[in-house]
Design an enzyme around this catalytic site. Structure first.
Site, short mmCIF file in Angstrom:
data_model
loop_
_atom_site.label_atom_id
_atom_site.label_comp_id
_atom_site.label_asym_id
_atom_site.label_seq_id
_atom_site.Cartn_x
_atom_site.Cartn_y
_atom_site.Cartn_z
N LYS A 147 -10.35 7.82 -2.35
CA LYS A 147 -10.34 8.17 -3.78
C LYS A 147 -11.37 7.34 -4.56
O LYS A 147 -12.14 7.88 -5.33
CB LYS A 147 -8.95 7.93 -4.39
CG LYS A 147 -7.83 8.75 -3.75
CD LYS A 147 -6.51 8.57 -4.48
CE LYS A 147 -5.93 7.16 -4.41
NZ LYS A 147 -5.53 6.71 -3.04
N ARG B 235 -9.08 -7.02 -1.10
CA ARG B 235 -7.86 -6.94 -1.89
C ARG B 235 -6.70 -7.59 -1.14
O ARG B 235 -6.56 -7.41 0.07
CB ARG B 235 -7.52 -5.47 -2.16
CG ARG B 235 -8.33 -4.90 -3.28
CD ARG B 235 -8.16 -3.43 -3.43
NE ARG B 235 -6.78 -2.96 -3.35
CZ ARG B 235 -6.42 -1.70 -3.55
NH1 ARG B 235 -7.35 -0.80 -3.86
NH2 ARG B 235 -5.18 -1.33 -3.45
P1 AMP Z 1 -4.70 1.31 -5.81
O1 AMP Z 1 -5.86 0.45 -6.20
O2 AMP Z 1 -4.75 2.66 -6.48
O3 AMP Z 1 -4.50 1.41 -4.32
O4 AMP Z 1 -3.40 0.60 -6.40
C1 AMP Z 1 -3.02 -0.69 -5.95
C2 AMP Z 1 -1.58 -0.97 -6.38
O5 AMP Z 1 -1.49 -0.92 -7.81
C3 AMP Z 1 -0.58 0.06 -5.91
O6 AMP Z 1 -0.11 -0.21 -4.59
C4 AMP Z 1 0.52 -0.10 -6.95
O7 AMP Z 1 1.28 -1.26 -6.73
C5 AMP Z 1 -0.28 -0.31 -8.23
N1 AMP Z 1 -0.63 0.96 -8.90
C6 AMP Z 1 -1.86 1.50 -9.09
N2 AMP Z 1 -1.81 2.64 -9.77
C7 AMP Z 1 -0.49 2.86 -10.02
C8 AMP Z 1 0.23 3.90 -10.68
N3 AMP Z 1 -0.40 4.96 -11.19
N4 AMP Z 1 1.57 3.78 -10.74
C9 AMP Z 1 2.22 2.73 -10.21
N5 AMP Z 1 1.62 1.72 -9.57
C10 AMP Z 1 0.26 1.78 -9.47
#
Ligand code: AMP
Length: 229
Positions: free
Chosen positions: A23, A171
């Site tokens: 993504k 990360r």
């Molecule tokens: P990502 O960078 O999109 O993989 O997000 C990393 C972490 O941030 C996820 O594992 C969640 O803990 C939190 N997170 C990101 N976007 C959301 C969302 N839309 N709703 C809830 N938690 C989120």
């Protein structure tokens, strides 16, 4: 969304898919090609954690465990970001919405502004490959270019191809254990959104197991198609 132009409807693209589906990589490419703004709730939350804001402090432990941060925190952060003027032309939502409640809140927020979701693109991948994809990835600390221990290393070891920086970051939640929890959260809470957007007639499915440039070409074709409507 800060849209003052009544002639053009801003494009609102959603990228759906589990961690590792690509993504962020694809959103960055679309941002460059179409002048849309990549809006990653993960990035916004990580920035809040780093800045030590109240929302960041509440989100930190949940993120480290691979769970989902509560809708109220995420929606507040997203609303603030969507109100900034650079989103007027359109946004690529990367990692949002992630729950049915967030999807409904987004529909309502857009409706207030006479806008709606242009396309929800589901990046279709096999779970088994995602743990390795995510556990090996890292980014340039300066420009954010993405790399992978096995699949995409810099041309000169330790030097970013895009900006020449020698600083890279990983990360904290990109480890095998947490990825499994994130995949579970995706299937339990986010995958149902595929049906939500199918019902609205805006769902597009893309095979995201292939190479990055082929997937990018598929996405570009979709964005051109929905922008022309
Ligand atoms: P990502 O960078 O999109 O993989 O997000 C990393 C972490 O941030 C996820 O594992 C969640 O803990 C939190 N997170 C990101 N976007 C959301 C969302 N839309 N709703 C809830 N938690 C989120």
């Amino acid at each position: 969304m800060a849209n003052t132009d009544t002639q053009t409807r801003p494009a609102v693209l959603i990228l759906l898919g589990p961690p590792g589906a690509g993504k962020g990589t694809q959103a960055r490419m679309l941002q460059q090609d179409f002048g849309l703004v990549q809006l990653s709730t993960g990035d916004l939350l990580r920035a809040a954690v780093k800045a030590g804001t109240e929302a960041g402090q509440r989100a930190k432990a949940v993120m480290e465990a691979g769970g989902l941060v509560s809708d109220d925190i995420v929606l507040a952060i997203l609303r603030d970001r969507m109100a900034e003027p650079d989103t007027a032309r359109g946004v690529i939502l990367d990692g949002f919405p992630r729950t049915p409640g967030q999807a409904e809140a987004l529909d309502a927020l857009l409706a207030e502004q006479g806008a709606s979701v242009s396309a929800a693109i589901s990046l279709e991948v096999e779970d088994a490959a995602m743990v390795e994809r995510v556990a090996g990835r890292y980014t340039c600390a300066r420009c954010g270019e993405g790399y992978h221990d096995r699949f995409k290393t810099p041309a000169v070891a330790g030097v970013c191809d895009a900006c020449g920086s020698t600083e890279f970051t990983r990360r904290a939640d990109d480890n095998a254990e947490t990825v499994k929890a994130r995949l579970e959260a995706y299937h339990a809470q986010t995958a149902p959104l595929i049906d939500h957007y199918d019902g609205l007639g805006v769902l597009k499915r893309v095979d995201a197991m292939g190479d990055i440039t082929t997937i990018a070409a598929d996405l570009k074709a979709i964005v051109r198609e929905v922008s022309a409507q």
